[in-house]
Write an enzyme that holds these catalytic residues in place. Structure first.
Site, PDB file in Angstrom:
ATOM      1  N   GLU A  96      24.499 -32.944 -23.140  1.00  0.00           N
ATOM      2  CA  GLU A  96      23.135 -33.433 -22.928  1.00  0.00           C
ATOM      3  C   GLU A  96      22.998 -34.002 -21.525  1.00  0.00           C
ATOM      4  O   GLU A  96      23.952 -34.611 -21.019  1.00  0.00           O
ATOM      5  CB  GLU A  96      22.790 -34.500 -23.975  1.00  0.00           C
ATOM      6  CG  GLU A  96      22.713 -33.962 -25.396  1.00  0.00           C
ATOM      7  CD  GLU A  96      22.233 -35.008 -26.408  1.00  0.00           C
ATOM      8  OE1 GLU A  96      21.929 -36.149 -25.984  1.00  0.00           O
ATOM      9  OE2 GLU A  96      22.152 -34.687 -27.597  1.00  0.00           O
ATOM     10  N   HIS A  98      16.743 -35.047 -28.433  1.00  0.00           N
ATOM     11  CA  HIS A  98      17.338 -36.337 -28.816  1.00  0.00           C
ATOM     12  C   HIS A  98      16.240 -37.388 -29.034  1.00  0.00           C
ATOM     13  O   HIS A  98      16.214 -38.436 -28.383  1.00  0.00           O
ATOM     14  CB  HIS A  98      18.330 -36.810 -27.755  1.00  0.00           C
ATOM     15  CG  HIS A  98      19.393 -37.717 -28.312  1.00  0.00           C
ATOM     16  ND1 HIS A  98      20.693 -37.700 -27.892  1.00  0.00           N
ATOM     17  CD2 HIS A  98      19.351 -38.674 -29.284  1.00  0.00           C
ATOM     18  CE1 HIS A  98      21.404 -38.591 -28.549  1.00  0.00           C
ATOM     19  NE2 HIS A  98      20.611 -39.199 -29.402  1.00  0.00           N
TER      20      HIS A  98
END
Length: 531
Positions: free
Chosen positions: A264, A282
């Site tokens: 990420e 997220h």
């Protein structure tokens, strides 16, 4: 004492900033500083606390420069952006807010389950494009389906409750879930293989650790019931994304919904652009309520620690409530003094530390007290050692730490006895806290005494013969050392005896030499304590 200083280097609620101010803490709110490593590196040494979200990276280099830092507070659950090993070695507490976004994350998992069950994102896109493809987006009901929950802790437990409200059957795999708790939750406790083979939907709610990494591997995905749908709103790396992509293409897995990814920010993934895969960036904790909650919680937690010593939600130190801190303060002091005494007396490598808690001491927080003892022992080697760094150092040195507790066994309401083991000997010291709140030594080497702890002390051992008191008194007087307290103890008539003097200033080397030259003493040792 000057007010503690806290740096907020990420975006935090103004209400959180105000909490610090209202508690009397000096706070610098620089929400963009965390994005500039060089500026953060230059500024960090001035602060006692650092409050962050995910943008700030508390690396080993940053921590090394943080000479005054005592606590790092993460507003949220994930602490991947903090070098926790470096922080622990530096004696810095790392705390997070694991409960502030529980409901938000659980709700997102439920929403993602609905989305993948009914293909809502794809149907939304199609309808916006002017198409009317009712038959293309055939979904499945959640009612009566089996939801397999991997990790039935705080967030997983909320998901279980929500799923039961939807009339789903819930099977939970969690090594720490007892049969009694599972029954109370209304879920079936199962092993992982049983969950994989029986679940229609699988949702993950565990942290990323060595044990949980790729818990849904290619091998485990193959064990799953055909047509299963997988939801991951916990942590990236729990699922083998490439293996899952192949299972989705083959049809073995009917759908997936992912809020987290192995890398990420996720700009690419094997799961992207596959049919019936729902992905979000997220967003588990991304609600107004959750962001406000975690900011307020971390401000309160950090303030409590810096002002009262209370520790909440720490990842590298046992939690101690404000109430416990008040009661345990003298006992934590005592634990440190006992460890410090033995540490100063022991020159050879320590193999084991055994700590006995008797009576009232056994009813206290027995996670915090041993940390204080070990810190006291380690101070001889490193004066900066504290309750956070000491257990790490002990583990690195291969020192075994054990604790025992027992009911009241003597005249004291409670006491603590510390024994260290080396290749050559065992050495022990015991102490208690009197009603005045002052720690006292009550036994050394099995010999009973009653000695107040002072900043400067002198410890001697000798055969029980006349002349010891005179020699000690005369020598201290000759060298200008005032004795505040003088304690004697002996194993028996003509046996081994000890003396412990509390003096007003450090005992000079010439006084030590003079005592040794009398040939009356088998050991003469000056001691210092942080009182």
């Amino acid at each position: 004492m000057p007010a503690p200083k806290v740096l907020i280097s990420d975006k935090l609620s103004p209400a959180a900033v105000q909490i610090f101010k209202d508690r009397g803490i000096h706070v610098d709110f620089q929400p963009d500083l965390g994005k500039d490593k060089s500026q953060l590196l230059a500024a960090i040494s001035d602060y006692d606390g650092l409050a962050i979200r995910s943008a700030t990276k508390a690396t080993e280099k940053i921590i090394a420069a943080a000479k005054n830092l005592k606590v790092i507070g993460r507003a949220g659950i994930g602490t991947d952006n903090i070098d926790k090993d470096a922080a622990s070695k530096a004696g810095i507490i790392v705390m997070n807010t694991p409960f502030g976004n529980m409901i938000t994350t659980a709700e997102h998992a439920i929403a993602m389950m609905f989305a993948v069950a009914r293909q809502i994102p794809a149907a939304n896109t199609s309808t916006h494009a002017g198409k009317w493809e009712k038959s293309k987006f055939m979904g499945v009901e959640l009612t009566s389906k089996t939801l397999g929950v991997i990790g039935a802790g705080n967030i997983g437990g909320i998901v279980c409750a929500r799923a039961r409200a939807l009339e789903m059957k819930v099977a939970a795999y969690d090594p720490y879930l007892s049969e009694e708790k599972a029954e109370k939750m209304g879920v079936q406790k199962v092993d992982l293989d049983t969950l994989l083979a029986s679940a229609d939907f699988i949702t993950l709610h565990v942290p990323f650790t060595d044990q949980t990494a790729n818990i849904l591997s290619a091998e485990n995905i193959a064990k799953m019931k055909a047509g299963v749908r997988i939801i991951n709103c916990a942590r990236g790396g729990l699922v083998d994304e490439a293996a899952l992509a192949e299972a989705l293409k083959s049809g073995h897995v009917a759908g997936a919904a992912f809020d987290v990814f192995a890398q990420e920010p996720a700009t690419e993934s094997p799961l992207f652009n596959l049919p019936n895969v729902v992905v979000t960036p997220h967003l588990g904790a991304a609600t107004t309520e959750a962001q406000e909650n975690v900011a307020l919680q971390i401000a309160e937690q950090m303030s409590d620690y810096l002002l009262t010593g209370a520790v909440s939600n720490a990842l590298n130190m046992p939690s101690v409530t404000a109430e416990e801190a008040k009661v345990m303060g003298p006992w934590i002091k005592l634990s440190g003094h006992l460890g410090n005494f033995i540490g100063q007396m022991t020159d050879e490598p320590i193999k084991a530390i055994n700590i006995l808690f008797d009576g009232a001491a056994s009813d206290m927080n027995l996670k915090a007290l041993p940390a204080a003892t070990v810190a006291g022992i380690m101070k001889k080697a490193n004066p900066d050692t504290n309750m956070v760094s000491a257990p790490v150092i002990a583990k690195e040195r291969g020192i075994k730490i054990s604790t025992t507790k027992q009911d009241q066994s003597g005249t004291f309401e409670g006491y603590i006895k510390v024994t260290v083991v080396t290749d050559k000997r065992e050495r022990s010291v015991a102490g208690t806290v009197f009603s005045d709140g002052k720690p006292r030594f009550i036994q050394i080497k099995g010999i009973n005494i009653d000695a107040e702890v002072g900043a400067h002390m002198l410890y001697t051992t000798n055969e029980d013969v006349p002349g010891i008191i005179g020699a000690l008194g005369q020598t201290m007087g000759t060298h200008g050392v005032n004795i505040a307290n003088f304690t004697l103890g002996r194993a028996g008539v003509k046996g081994e005896a000890i003396a412990l003097l509390y003096v007003d200033e450090p005992v000079p080397g010439k006084a030590i030499q003079a005592l040794e030259e009398t040939a009356l003493f088998t050991q003469v040792k000056p001691l210092t304590f942080d009182v």
